[in-house]
Design a protein around this motif. Structure first.
Motif, short mmCIF file in Angstrom:
data_model
loop_
_atom_site.label_atom_id
_atom_site.label_comp_id
_atom_site.label_asym_id
_atom_site.label_seq_id
_atom_site.Cartn_x
_atom_site.Cartn_y
_atom_site.Cartn_z
N PRO A 33 0.85 -0.82 -0.30
CA PRO A 33 -0.20 -0.33 0.37
C PRO A 33 0.30 1.29 -0.07
CG PRO A 33 0.23 -1.32 2.25
CD PRO A 33 0.71 -2.00 0.94
N ASN A 34 0.07 2.18 -0.87
CA ASN A 34 0.88 3.66 -1.03
C ASN A 34 0.49 4.52 0.56
OD1 ASN A 34 2.18 5.88 -1.17
ND2 ASN A 34 0.81 6.39 -3.24
N LEU A 35 1.30 4.94 1.65
CA LEU A 35 1.00 5.32 2.81
C LEU A 35 1.59 6.65 3.00
CD1 LEU A 35 0.73 2.03 5.12
CD2 LEU A 35 -1.22 3.13 4.17
N PRO A 36 1.26 7.92 3.63
CA PRO A 36 1.89 8.76 4.40
C PRO A 36 3.52 8.48 5.23
CG PRO A 36 -0.65 8.61 5.25
CD PRO A 36 -0.45 7.72 3.88
N ARG A 37 4.00 9.14 5.03
CA ARG A 37 5.18 8.54 5.31
C ARG A 37 4.75 8.23 7.14
NH1 ARG A 37 9.79 11.63 7.61
NH2 ARG A 37 11.45 10.34 7.36
N ALA A 38 6.36 7.65 7.40
CA ALA A 38 6.00 8.01 9.02
C ALA A 38 7.63 7.56 9.17
CB ALA A 38 5.01 6.57 9.68
N THR A 39 7.40 7.60 10.02
CA THR A 39 9.38 8.42 11.13
C THR A 39 9.78 6.55 11.96
OG1 THR A 39 8.95 9.65 13.15
CG2 THR A 39 9.82 10.53 10.20
N ALA A 40 10.69 6.27 11.50
CA ALA A 40 10.94 4.97 13.06
C ALA A 40 10.79 5.41 14.45
CB ALA A 40 12.36 4.66 12.72
N GLU A 41 11.18 6.52 14.81
CA GLU A 41 10.60 7.38 16.03
C GLU A 41 9.44 7.65 16.31
OE1 GLU A 41 12.84 8.86 13.84
OE2 GLU A 41 14.62 7.79 14.84
N GLU A 42 8.81 8.01 15.33
CA GLU A 42 7.15 7.72 15.73
C GLU A 42 6.50 5.91 15.70
OE1 GLU A 42 5.37 11.67 12.73
OE2 GLU A 42 5.63 9.69 11.67
N LEU A 43 6.87 5.72 14.74
CA LEU A 43 6.65 3.77 15.02
C LEU A 43 6.86 3.15 15.76
CD1 LEU A 43 6.88 2.44 11.46
CD2 LEU A 43 4.88 3.64 12.56
N VAL A 44 8.17 3.15 16.73
CA VAL A 44 8.60 3.14 17.77
C VAL A 44 7.80 3.36 19.17
CG1 VAL A 44 10.14 2.44 19.52
CG2 VAL A 44 10.64 2.13 17.69
N SER A 45 6.94 5.05 19.54
CA SER A 45 6.08 5.75 19.88
C SER A 45 5.16 4.45 19.82
CB SER A 45 6.45 7.05 19.70
OG SER A 45 7.68 7.21 20.15
N SER A 46 4.58 4.46 18.56
CA SER A 46 3.33 3.51 18.53
C SER A 46 3.50 2.45 19.37
CB SER A 46 2.93 3.97 17.47
OG SER A 46 2.26 4.61 16.92
N VAL A 47 4.06 1.21 19.13
CA VAL A 47 4.42 -0.22 19.42
C VAL A 47 4.83 0.16 21.19
CG1 VAL A 47 5.74 -1.69 19.63
CG2 VAL A 47 5.35 -1.04 17.16
N LEU A 48 4.87 1.38 21.44
CA LEU A 48 5.06 1.18 23.42
C LEU A 48 4.04 1.70 24.27
CD1 LEU A 48 9.06 2.13 22.96
CD2 LEU A 48 8.18 0.08 23.73
N ASP A 49 3.12 2.65 22.69
CA ASP A 49 2.52 3.91 23.83
C ASP A 49 0.92 3.48 23.00
OD1 ASP A 49 4.35 4.50 25.32
OD2 ASP A 49 4.81 6.21 24.22
N ALA A 50 1.15 2.87 21.96
CA ALA A 50 -0.63 2.55 21.30
C ALA A 50 -1.49 1.97 22.36
CB ALA A 50 -1.00 2.70 20.10
N ASP A 51 -2.61 2.66 22.17
CA ASP A 51 -3.50 1.77 23.33
C ASP A 51 -4.94 1.35 22.34
OD1 ASP A 51 -3.54 2.27 25.73
OD2 ASP A 51 -4.18 4.24 25.77
N ALA A 52 -4.49 -0.48 22.56
CA ALA A 52 -5.23 -0.95 21.05
C ALA A 52 -6.53 -0.96 21.39
CB ALA A 52 -5.05 -2.65 21.38
N PRO A 53 -7.63 -0.31 19.97
CA PRO A 53 -9.20 -0.58 20.46
C PRO A 53 -9.57 -1.85 20.79
CG PRO A 53 -8.60 -0.51 17.71
CD PRO A 53 -6.99 -0.29 18.90
N ALA A 54 -11.37 -1.68 20.77
CA ALA A 54 -11.63 -3.38 21.02
C ALA A 54 -11.71 -3.78 20.04
CB ALA A 54 -13.12 -2.72 21.23
N MET A 55 -11.87 -4.67 19.77
CA MET A 55 -10.88 -5.77 19.24
C MET A 55 -11.44 -7.34 18.86
SD MET A 55 -8.31 -7.08 19.85
CE MET A 55 -7.73 -8.23 17.98
#
Length: 365
Positions: A33-55
């Motif tokens: 997929p063609n996605l907007p640019r994301a930096t490694a730092e942003e993705l690391v923060s997401s992995v460590l801090d993002a709250d998973a939604p109901a699923m």
């Protein structure tokens, strides 16, 4: 062997199990997929801090690391055994989680209601209760969830890794970024990289892959084969022990039951880590009977730990290489992704590292 164990990853740097997910490969001709640019730092923060939604989702796990479940790793070891498994997971998007794994002779169900974690084994008709909001990684459930697994791995490895974004991918029909961690020079490890597919919309991990220096194929792979976001039935996150079930309570660290001297014994057997990053070594001990000769098979489930002890000694004598040094004598087991040394007096050292790293740890112990 009574039944096939639940599969799950290398926690705290232990190369004790591997997760594979070949079913999630993109079909021929599919484009990333063609996605907007994301930096490694942003993705690391997401992995460590993002709250998973109901699923709700289905996770495929395939362990091919070659060491199987290490002795002394408790409930988590069940989730580290070799082979492929499929499990179902649910989250309420807040604090509650549920996991279910079908086995040949029953089902393992784990319910974390936000304050207490319950593990129900329908074949054994046993319930283990983990009170006081235990860490799910301690009781094994976190290792089956790609989000929890990725958070654990990335948190431990980011400071000793070169971190990049390697384009995009698709997992379970969802667009995702590929976050890649590679060991920095000087890290003594048999692993080559960790790849985490991060959902483009919710920024939660959808898949984790661990590569080795000896193969182009991932040795460790775990991810969703299906995932549906949305509110879930609250009843999924409530648990009442079934009738005639044996209910046992884990100690505050999640390692053992509160039965007499079991708590003290669990403290001495609890795994500990040495070092940090890719060449982390885990040390523990096995019970004294685990390295004695094989026990007579009485058919009594209460004697199963003694029978397993005899089997461990026989396994080491068949598959391990005898080793000795100033630290004592024992057996070494080496695979393409990790090593383990079990000494004759019950000490265990293991990691995703060459054998020499383990020998050094034994000398310093």
């Amino acid at each position: 062997m009574r039944r096939k164990s639940i599969a799950l990853t290398a926690s705290a740097g232990v190369a004790a199990g591997a997760l594979g997910l070949t079913s999630l490969a993109l079909p021929a001709g599919a484009q990333d997929p063609n996605l907007p640019r994301a930096t490694a730092e942003e993705l690391v923060s997401s992995v460590l801090d993002a709250d998973a939604p109901a699923m709700a989702g289905r996770v495929t796990v395939d362990n091919d690391l070659g060491l199987g479940a290490l002795p002394g790793t408790g409930d988590a070891g069940e989730f580290l055994s070799a082979g492929e498994q499929s499990l179902r997971v649910w989250s309420d998007g807040q604090r509650a989680h549920r996991m279910s794994v079908q086995q040949d002779d029953g089902e393992i169900t784990v319910v974390d209601d936000g304050s207490t974690l319950w593990k129900w084994d329908s074949a054994e008709r046993t319930v283990v209760k983990h009170p006081d909001v235990p860490q799910r990684a301690e009781s094994g459930t976190g290792q089956a969830d790609p989000s929890e697994l990725a958070r654990s791995i990335v948190g431990k490895l980011r400071d000793s890794s070169s971190v990049t974004v390697d384009g995009t991918t698709s997992v379970a029909g969802r667009d995702a970024y590929e976050l890649v961690l590679e060991p920095k020079p000087g890290e003594r490890t048999k692993l080559s990289e960790v790849r985490v597919a991060v959902d483009a919309e919710h920024r939660i991990p959808l898949r984790v892959e661990v590569g080795t220096n000896d193969s182009p194929e991932p040795a460790l792979r775990a991810g969703f084969s299906r995932i549906d976001f949305g509110s879930q039935d609250p009843g999924l996150f409530r648990f009442t022990p079934p009738e005639n079930a044996r209910v046992r309570t884990a100690d505050p660290d999640g390692h053992a039951e509160r039965h007499g001297d079991a708590h003290q014994g669990a403290e001495s057997l609890a795994p500990r880590t040495k070092g940090a990053g890719w060449d982390t070594v885990v040390t523990t001990r096995v019970p004294a009977q685990a390295l004695r000769g094989a026990q007579q098979n009485s058919g009594d489930r209460d004697n199963r730990s003694q029978q397993s002890g005899g089997n461990l000694r026989g396994l080491l004598e068949r598959a391990g290489e005898p080793v000795n040094g100033s630290w004592g004598r024992g057996w070494a087991v080496d695979t393409s992704v990790g090593s383990a040394v079990i000494t004759s007096d019950g000490r265990v050292v293991a990691g995703a590292v060459p054998r020499q790293v383990l020998i050094e740890a034994l000398k310093e112990a």
